[in-house]
Design an enzyme around this catalytic site. Structure first.
Site, mmCIF file in Angstrom:
data_model
loop_
_atom_site.group_PDB
_atom_site.id
_atom_site.type_symbol
_atom_site.label_atom_id
_atom_site.label_comp_id
_atom_site.label_asym_id
_atom_site.label_seq_id
_atom_site.Cartn_x
_atom_site.Cartn_y
_atom_site.Cartn_z
ATOM 1 N N LYS A 267 2.199 19.528 39.619
ATOM 2 C CA LYS A 267 1.993 20.978 39.723
ATOM 3 C C LYS A 267 2.174 21.542 38.312
ATOM 4 O O LYS A 267 3.291 21.797 37.880
ATOM 5 C CB LYS A 267 2.992 21.621 40.683
ATOM 6 C CG LYS A 267 2.734 23.115 40.903
ATOM 7 C CD LYS A 267 3.699 23.699 41.931
ATOM 8 C CE LYS A 267 3.348 25.148 42.261
ATOM 9 N NZ LYS A 267 3.513 26.072 41.105
ATOM 10 N N GLU B 144 6.977 19.233 38.917
ATOM 11 C CA GLU B 144 6.590 20.533 38.355
ATOM 12 C C GLU B 144 7.409 20.858 37.109
ATOM 13 O O GLU B 144 8.482 21.440 37.195
ATOM 14 C CB GLU B 144 6.769 21.648 39.386
ATOM 15 C CG GLU B 144 6.335 23.016 38.863
ATOM 16 C CD GLU B 144 6.568 24.142 39.849
ATOM 17 O OE1 GLU B 144 6.131 25.275 39.561
ATOM 18 O OE2 GLU B 144 7.196 23.912 40.896
ATOM 19 N N ARG C 66 12.610 40.560 51.660
ATOM 20 C CA ARG C 66 11.305 40.962 52.201
ATOM 21 C C ARG C 66 11.480 41.761 53.493
ATOM 22 O O ARG C 66 10.765 42.740 53.736
ATOM 23 C CB ARG C 66 10.452 39.717 52.451
ATOM 24 C CG ARG C 66 10.115 38.969 51.172
ATOM 25 C CD ARG C 66 9.258 37.759 51.425
ATOM 26 N NE ARG C 66 8.917 37.102 50.164
ATOM 27 C CZ ARG C 66 8.176 36.018 50.070
ATOM 28 N NH1 ARG C 66 7.694 35.453 51.158
ATOM 29 N NH2 ARG C 66 7.910 35.483 48.895
#
Length: 274
Positions: free
Chosen positions: A239, A197, A54
């Site tokens: 999740k 998850e 990033r």
């Protein structure tokens, strides 16, 4: 001699007697806080490598100080009023803000709970082509105890289930559900709420009904393994993935169909205690 049914009853009784006491009230409080209506959980668990990608885009050097400043900028923003919990990376939970305040304390001051990602990513599952298993159980108990001391109140572990020709296999579903259950039990033993998850990926050309079928398989396997691991599911957070057709599917679904099928699968598979 006991028959099969009485044997299962005796096993269940023994299971109850062997349960370890946990602070279920606190686990339940944290779990409910994480799903406060109108708020969400911020995933700030990027590794240094991910942050570098990033930063490269905007021409910023990926130093520890710059990563700290980036994270501090997030945690001191007004938007934190909409965040119930922040998932941190190992580096982040140990960092201090520029003024010397631990970032965990900055998060808490915003009225938000700090958490930690504890899985170590996926690796190919032996003898199961195209499938993976999430690693990170070795030494996890000791790591969780340290994270609790550092301020973590919840943790996250992601299993990855792909849909394709002949997959997912029972071996993959079961192995990942078992790992999630072991992780969840270790979390609760340290009074940390586990986010579980079992993510069914949306890659591939499968239709929405195939996704629903695999999601049901994954969720039912998960809650079976959580039961066997003696996890208090009132002190967990699920999740889930949405029930959607694959990205390459020739037949895409409407918002209403995705909503209907997702809610139906969750109602059929997730215990009311959750």
């Amino acid at each position: 001699m006991p028959n099969a049914v009485s044997g299962k009853i005796l096993a269940a009784i023994a299971l109850k007697k062997g349960e370890r006491n946990v602070d279920l009230a606190e686990l339940n409080r944290v779990a409910n806080f994480l799903v406060t209506p109108g708020k969400g959980v911020l995933a700030a668990d990027e590794s240094a490598g991910t942050v570098k990608k990033r930063f490269d885009v905007i021409g910023v050097e990926c130093t520890e100080d710059n990563r700290r400043d980036y994270r501090e900028l997030l945690f001191r923003s007004k938007g934190m009023a909409n965040i119930s919990g922040v998932i941190l990376f190992d580096e982040t939970i140990r960092q201090k803000a520029k003024d010397g305040t631990p970032l965990v304390k900055v998060i808490e001051a915003a009225g938000t709970l700090p958490g930690i990602k504890v899985d170590k990513g996926v690796r190919p599952l032996p003898f199961c082509p195209g499938e993976v298993i999430t690693e990170g159980l070795d030494g996890l108990g000791e790591r969780l105890a340290e994270y609790r001391e550092l301020g973590a109140r919840f943790a996250k572990w992601r299993a990855v289930i792909d849909i394709g020709a002949g997959i997912p296999s029972y071996a993959c579903i079961n192995a990942n559900a078992h790992a999630l259950a072991r992780y969840a039990a270790l979390c609760q033993s340290e009074d940390i709420v586990p986010i579980v998850e079992p993510e069914v990926l949306m890659d591939g050309d499968h239709d929405i009904d195939r996704c629903a079928e695999v999601t049901e398989f994954a969720l039912k396997a998960l809650y079976e393994q959580l039961y066997y691991a003696r996890v208090k599911i009132e002190g967990t957070v699920l999740k889930p993935n949405m029930v959607v057709p694959g990205k390459k599917s020739a037949k895409q679904a409407s918002v209403a169909e995705v909503a209907e099928k997702t809610v139906r699968v969750l109602k059929e598979c997730v215990p009311a205690a959750v």
